[in-house]
Write a protein that holds these residues in place. Structure first.
Motif, PDB file in Angstrom:
ATOM      1  N   MET A  66       0.785  -1.228   0.000  1.00  0.00           N
ATOM      2  CA  MET A  66       0.000   0.000   0.000  1.00  0.00           C
ATOM      3  C   MET A  66       0.825   1.291   0.000  1.00  0.00           C
ATOM      4  O   MET A  66       0.322   2.342  -0.369  1.00  0.00           O
ATOM      5  CB  MET A  66      -0.923   0.027   1.220  1.00  0.00           C
ATOM      6  N   LEU A  67       2.089   1.200   0.434  1.00  0.00           N
ATOM      7  CA  LEU A  67       2.871   2.404   0.664  1.00  0.00           C
ATOM      8  C   LEU A  67       4.346   2.084   0.547  1.00  0.00           C
ATOM      9  O   LEU A  67       4.778   0.991   0.910  1.00  0.00           O
ATOM     10  CB  LEU A  67       2.566   2.913   2.087  1.00  0.00           C
ATOM     11  N   GLU A  68       5.116   3.027   0.034  1.00  0.00           N
ATOM     12  CA  GLU A  68       6.571   2.912   0.041  1.00  0.00           C
ATOM     13  C   GLU A  68       7.136   4.200   0.632  1.00  0.00           C
ATOM     14  O   GLU A  68       6.691   5.289   0.282  1.00  0.00           O
ATOM     15  CB  GLU A  68       7.103   2.701  -1.377  1.00  0.00           C
ATOM     16  N   VAL A  69       8.094   4.067   1.547  1.00  0.00           N
ATOM     17  CA  VAL A  69       8.663   5.226   2.228  1.00  0.00           C
ATOM     18  C   VAL A  69      10.179   5.170   2.123  1.00  0.00           C
ATOM     19  O   VAL A  69      10.791   4.127   2.329  1.00  0.00           O
ATOM     20  CB  VAL A  69       8.235   5.285   3.715  1.00  0.00           C
ATOM     21  N   LYS A  70      10.772   6.322   1.802  1.00  0.00           N
ATOM     22  CA  LYS A  70      12.221   6.416   1.621  1.00  0.00           C
ATOM     23  C   LYS A  70      12.756   7.580   2.436  1.00  0.00           C
ATOM     24  O   LYS A  70      12.112   8.615   2.575  1.00  0.00           O
ATOM     25  CB  LYS A  70      12.536   6.652   0.140  1.00  0.00           C
ATOM     26  N   TRP A  71      13.970   7.409   2.972  1.00  0.00           N
ATOM     27  CA  TRP A  71      14.689   8.462   3.683  1.00  0.00           C
ATOM     28  C   TRP A  71      15.920   8.811   2.866  1.00  0.00           C
ATOM     29  O   TRP A  71      16.635   7.925   2.400  1.00  0.00           O
ATOM     30  CB  TRP A  71      15.119   7.988   5.060  1.00  0.00           C
ATOM     31  N   ASN A 121       2.917   6.867 -13.421  1.00  0.00           N
ATOM     32  CA  ASN A 121       1.590   7.446 -13.608  1.00  0.00           C
ATOM     33  C   ASN A 121       0.552   6.879 -12.654  1.00  0.00           C
ATOM     34  O   ASN A 121      -0.581   7.345 -12.634  1.00  0.00           O
ATOM     35  CB  ASN A 121       1.132   7.238 -15.051  1.00  0.00           C
ATOM     36  N   GLN A 122       0.907   5.859 -11.868  1.00  0.00           N
ATOM     37  CA  GLN A 122      -0.046   5.237 -10.953  1.00  0.00           C
ATOM     38  C   GLN A 122       0.267   5.550  -9.487  1.00  0.00           C
ATOM     39  O   GLN A 122      -0.342   4.971  -8.599  1.00  0.00           O
ATOM     40  CB  GLN A 122      -0.047   3.729 -11.162  1.00  0.00           C
ATOM     41  N   ALA A 123       1.206   6.422  -9.239  1.00  0.00           N
ATOM     42  CA  ALA A 123       1.609   6.711  -7.864  1.00  0.00           C
ATOM     43  C   ALA A 123       1.556   8.211  -7.598  1.00  0.00           C
ATOM     44  O   ALA A 123       1.652   9.017  -8.511  1.00  0.00           O
ATOM     45  CB  ALA A 123       3.023   6.186  -7.605  1.00  0.00           C
ATOM     46  N   ALA A 124       1.422   8.540  -6.331  1.00  0.00           N
ATOM     47  CA  ALA A 124       1.507   9.929  -5.895  1.00  0.00           C
ATOM     48  C   ALA A 124       2.728  10.063  -4.999  1.00  0.00           C
ATOM     49  O   ALA A 124       3.101   9.119  -4.314  1.00  0.00           O
ATOM     50  CB  ALA A 124       0.253  10.334  -5.118  1.00  0.00           C
ATOM     51  N   THR A 125       3.355  11.226  -5.016  1.00  0.00           N
ATOM     52  CA  THR A 125       4.558  11.440  -4.234  1.00  0.00           C
ATOM     53  C   THR A 125       4.344  12.619  -3.279  1.00  0.00           C
ATOM     54  O   THR A 125       3.793  13.631  -3.673  1.00  0.00           O
ATOM     55  CB  THR A 125       5.754  11.756  -5.155  1.00  0.00           C
ATOM     56  N   LEU A 126       4.811  12.453  -2.078  1.00  0.00           N
ATOM     57  CA  LEU A 126       4.814  13.512  -1.079  1.00  0.00           C
ATOM     58  C   LEU A 126       6.247  13.639  -0.580  1.00  0.00           C
ATOM     59  O   LEU A 126       6.816  12.675  -0.087  1.00  0.00           O
ATOM     60  CB  LEU A 126       3.878  13.189   0.088  1.00  0.00           C
TER      61      LEU A 126
END
Length: 68
Positions: free
Chosen positions: A37-42, A58-63
């Motif tokens: 459901m989610l990918e997180v990077k530092w 095109n299928q993901a959103a980035t914050l």
């Protein structure tokens, strides 16, 4: 699966995954950080650093959250 609390250092946890410390690539699968459901990077960027090779999805959103 029993609920778990996972704590640590994002930079250390992601060292083997190019900074990613949460997502589908985390093993074992019963680790609460392993999710589709989610990918997180530092990452730490030097002042003035710019990138021209950002990935496009095109299928993901980035914050992005910048901490100074």
């Amino acid at each position: 699966m029993q609920p778990k609390v996972v704590y640590g250092n994002a930079a250390v946890e992601g060292v083997n995954h190019w900074g990613w410390f949460m997502g589908h690539f985390i093993t074992p699968e019963d680790d609460p950080r392993s999710t589709e459901m989610l990918e997180v990077k530092w990452a730490v960027h030097k002042a003035g650093e710019s990138r021209t090779d950002w990935a496009v999805n095109n299928q993901a959103a980035t914050l992005s959250i910048f901490i100074h």
